[in-house]
Design an enzyme around this catalytic site. Structure first.
Site, mmCIF file in Angstrom:
data_model
loop_
_atom_site.group_PDB
_atom_site.id
_atom_site.type_symbol
_atom_site.label_atom_id
_atom_site.label_comp_id
_atom_site.label_asym_id
_atom_site.label_seq_id
_atom_site.Cartn_x
_atom_site.Cartn_y
_atom_site.Cartn_z
ATOM 1 N N HIS A 107 -19.899 1.806 -39.224
ATOM 2 C CA HIS A 107 -19.598 3.024 -39.986
ATOM 3 C C HIS A 107 -19.975 4.256 -39.167
ATOM 4 O O HIS A 107 -19.210 5.216 -39.068
ATOM 5 C CB HIS A 107 -20.385 3.054 -41.303
ATOM 6 C CG HIS A 107 -19.926 2.088 -42.327
ATOM 7 N ND1 HIS A 107 -18.672 2.100 -42.878
ATOM 8 C CD2 HIS A 107 -20.590 1.075 -42.940
ATOM 9 C CE1 HIS A 107 -18.564 1.136 -43.773
ATOM 10 N NE2 HIS A 107 -19.720 0.492 -43.825
ATOM 11 N N HIS A 124 -23.229 -3.718 -39.066
ATOM 12 C CA HIS A 124 -22.278 -3.231 -40.071
ATOM 13 C C HIS A 124 -22.410 -1.718 -40.239
ATOM 14 O O HIS A 124 -21.416 -0.982 -40.199
ATOM 15 C CB HIS A 124 -22.532 -3.943 -41.396
ATOM 16 C CG HIS A 124 -21.656 -3.502 -42.515
ATOM 17 N ND1 HIS A 124 -20.573 -4.229 -42.932
ATOM 18 C CD2 HIS A 124 -21.688 -2.391 -43.302
ATOM 19 C CE1 HIS A 124 -19.977 -3.598 -43.928
ATOM 20 N NE2 HIS A 124 -20.640 -2.472 -44.175
ATOM 21 N N GLU A 125 -23.653 -1.263 -40.416
ATOM 22 C CA GLU A 125 -23.864 0.177 -40.624
ATOM 23 C C GLU A 125 -23.566 0.977 -39.364
ATOM 24 O O GLU A 125 -23.085 2.105 -39.443
ATOM 25 C CB GLU A 125 -25.294 0.440 -41.103
ATOM 26 C CG GLU A 125 -25.621 -0.204 -42.443
ATOM 27 C CD GLU A 125 -24.634 0.127 -43.547
ATOM 28 O OE1 GLU A 125 -24.140 1.267 -43.608
ATOM 29 O OE2 GLU A 125 -24.339 -0.776 -44.347
#
Length: 159
Positions: A71, A67-68
């Protein structure tokens, strides 16, 4: 897991799932409470909540890393990196990352409430705090209450 191991894990996940290098720092941040990780826009570093690894396991933690990294890679490539952006949602689905971090809170035990019985109509009232039975009366029949004691929460009690 140590910081060096975390750095190697993030780099490996980045290469395996994104085919791109991760060239910044990945750190544990014990102050994170309600989130699994954080991407810093200015420094491009990643922070991770160590409690996710402890309580939810390595598989869930890798989902947070993905998820990170979504980003991270989208921001560096100039695409939409926010949760609301289509590019972020598509990339997250493609790599199999987690959209939300699972709850880390322990389930609360049901509270024991004070139970009162009306002397006139027999209805039961449950309260979190004790009250003065000489001061308050039953809403149904205006009768006096007597304290029964503590008991488990019952949703069918009269308010």
């Amino acid at each position: 897991m140590e910081t060096i191991e975390l750095q190697k894990l993030v780099e490996a996940v980045s290469l395996n799932h994104f085919d791109r290098h991760f060239s910044h720092q990945a750190l544990f941040n014990k102050r994170l409470r309600s989130t699994g990780g954080r991407y810093h826009l200015s420094s491009h570093n990643l922070d991770f909540n160590p409690h996710v690894l402890e309580k939810a396991g390595l598989e869930t933690f890798i989902g947070v890393i993905k998820h990170e990294l979504c980003h991270y890679h989208l921001h560096l490539s100039g695409d939409g990196f926010q949760h609301k952006d289509k590019a972020f949602k598509d990339l997250l689905k493609q790599v199999g990352g987690l959209r939300y971090t699972p709850s880390l809170k322990e389930p609360e035990e049901p509270k024991e409430n004070w139970q009162y019985r009306c002397r006139k109509c027999g209805s039961i009232a449950q309260r979190q705090r004790r009250f003065n039975t000489a001061k308050y009366v039953c809403a149904k029949c205006k009768g006096r209450f007597e304290l029964i004691g503590k008991g488990e929460t019952n949703k069918t009690a009269v308010d």
